[in-house]
Write a protein that holds these residues in place. Structure first.
Motif, short mmCIF file in Angstrom:
data_model
loop_
_atom_site.label_atom_id
_atom_site.label_comp_id
_atom_site.label_asym_id
_atom_site.label_seq_id
_atom_site.Cartn_x
_atom_site.Cartn_y
_atom_site.Cartn_z
N TYR A 40 119.83 -8.58 -11.88
CA TYR A 40 120.00 -7.75 -13.07
C TYR A 40 118.73 -6.95 -13.35
CZ TYR A 40 124.50 -9.65 -14.46
OH TYR A 40 125.84 -9.97 -14.51
N LYS A 41 118.88 -5.84 -14.06
CA LYS A 41 117.76 -4.96 -14.34
C LYS A 41 116.70 -5.60 -15.22
CE LYS A 41 120.67 -0.86 -13.82
NZ LYS A 41 121.31 0.32 -14.48
N ASP A 42 117.10 -6.64 -15.99
CA ASP A 42 116.13 -7.32 -16.86
C ASP A 42 115.44 -8.49 -16.17
OD1 ASP A 42 118.11 -9.21 -16.69
OD2 ASP A 42 118.62 -9.21 -18.83
N GLY A 43 115.68 -8.66 -14.86
CA GLY A 43 115.01 -9.71 -14.11
C GLY A 43 115.84 -10.95 -13.85
N ARG A 44 116.96 -11.08 -14.55
CA ARG A 44 117.84 -12.22 -14.31
C ARG A 44 118.50 -12.12 -12.94
NH1 ARG A 44 122.39 -12.06 -18.13
NH2 ARG A 44 121.93 -9.82 -18.17
N LEU A 77 124.43 -3.23 -16.08
CA LEU A 77 123.14 -3.92 -16.13
C LEU A 77 122.75 -4.52 -14.77
CD1 LEU A 77 123.47 -5.81 -19.55
CD2 LEU A 77 122.44 -3.57 -19.08
#
Length: 218
Positions: A40-44, A77
């Motif tokens: 995911y773009k948020d690091g997940r 995302l």
């Protein structure tokens, strides 16, 4: 009862014939669900078996908690899906595979869709049976029907970098239109001597590399 069985048998045969004529195929990009690492773009990131639904134009995954097949709630995302050595992006009703990044060469996969065949009901009328009504009687063909459409193949559109521009093509003619005018005669001659299957990613990649080498030399 005997008469009903005869009618159902004839109906099933008619359905099978109709679908054979349209050559319906699986509506999935992969034959089976593939183990994937989703970034995911948020690091997940997490792992799950995934596939791409060509009919609906979105990815599906099998939830490890309840083993249910689900659609990603916020696909925008997702930064990347890694399936083995292959890398995929989320497109607009397309699965986008990154073949190489420099220079850019990507393949955009989408479903080649056709209208589902109309079936004439028994009883001497020309009324057609809605797909929603008869799809449950078709067995293995059920997964190829949605919104009166079926999948008959996979479209492959190539997205590449030529010079400073990003171009897309899917056939010999569309490829030649994307080629700069200076190199077009040479590429036309190349294609006359080399039969390129534009459904074969590796062959198209070799064609593209030949073009980029030719551009760099000049």
């Amino acid at each position: 009862m005997k008469r009903l069985l005869i009618i159902l048998t004839l109906f099933t045969g008619f359905v099978h014939t109709a679908f054979s004529q349209t050559s319906a195929v699986s509506h999935f990009l992969f034959e089976d669900y593939q183990n994937a690492l989703i970034f995911y773009k948020d690091g997940r990131q997490f792992q799950a078996p995934v596939n791409f639904n060509l009919l609906e134009g979105h990815y599906l995954f099998i939830d490890a908690k309840d083993k249910e097949t689900k659609q990603f709630s916020n696909p925008e995302l997702i930064a990347l899906l890694r399936i083995g050595e292959r890398r995929f992006l989320v497109g607009n009703k397309e699965a986008i595979e990154i073949i190489q990044t420099e220079p850019l060469f990507q393949v955009r996969y989408s479903g080649n869709l056709r209208k589902a065949p109309k079936l004439i009901t028994y009883g001497g009328t020309t009324q057609t049976a809605p797909v929603d009504n008869y799809s449950r009687m078709i067995g293995n063909n059920l997964n190829t029907i949605s919104n009166n459409q079926i999948v008959i193949g996979v479209n492959k559109t190539y997205e590449v970098k030529i010079g400073k521009k990003t171009k897309r093509f899917f056939s010999k003619n569309s490829f030649l239109k994307a080629v700069p005018k200076l190199q077009r005669p040479e590429m036309e001659a190349y294609l006359e001597q080399h039969e390129v299957d534009f459904g074969n990613v590796q062959q198209v990649l070799e064609l593209y590399r030949y073009l980029t080498e030719m551009i760099q030399k000049k």
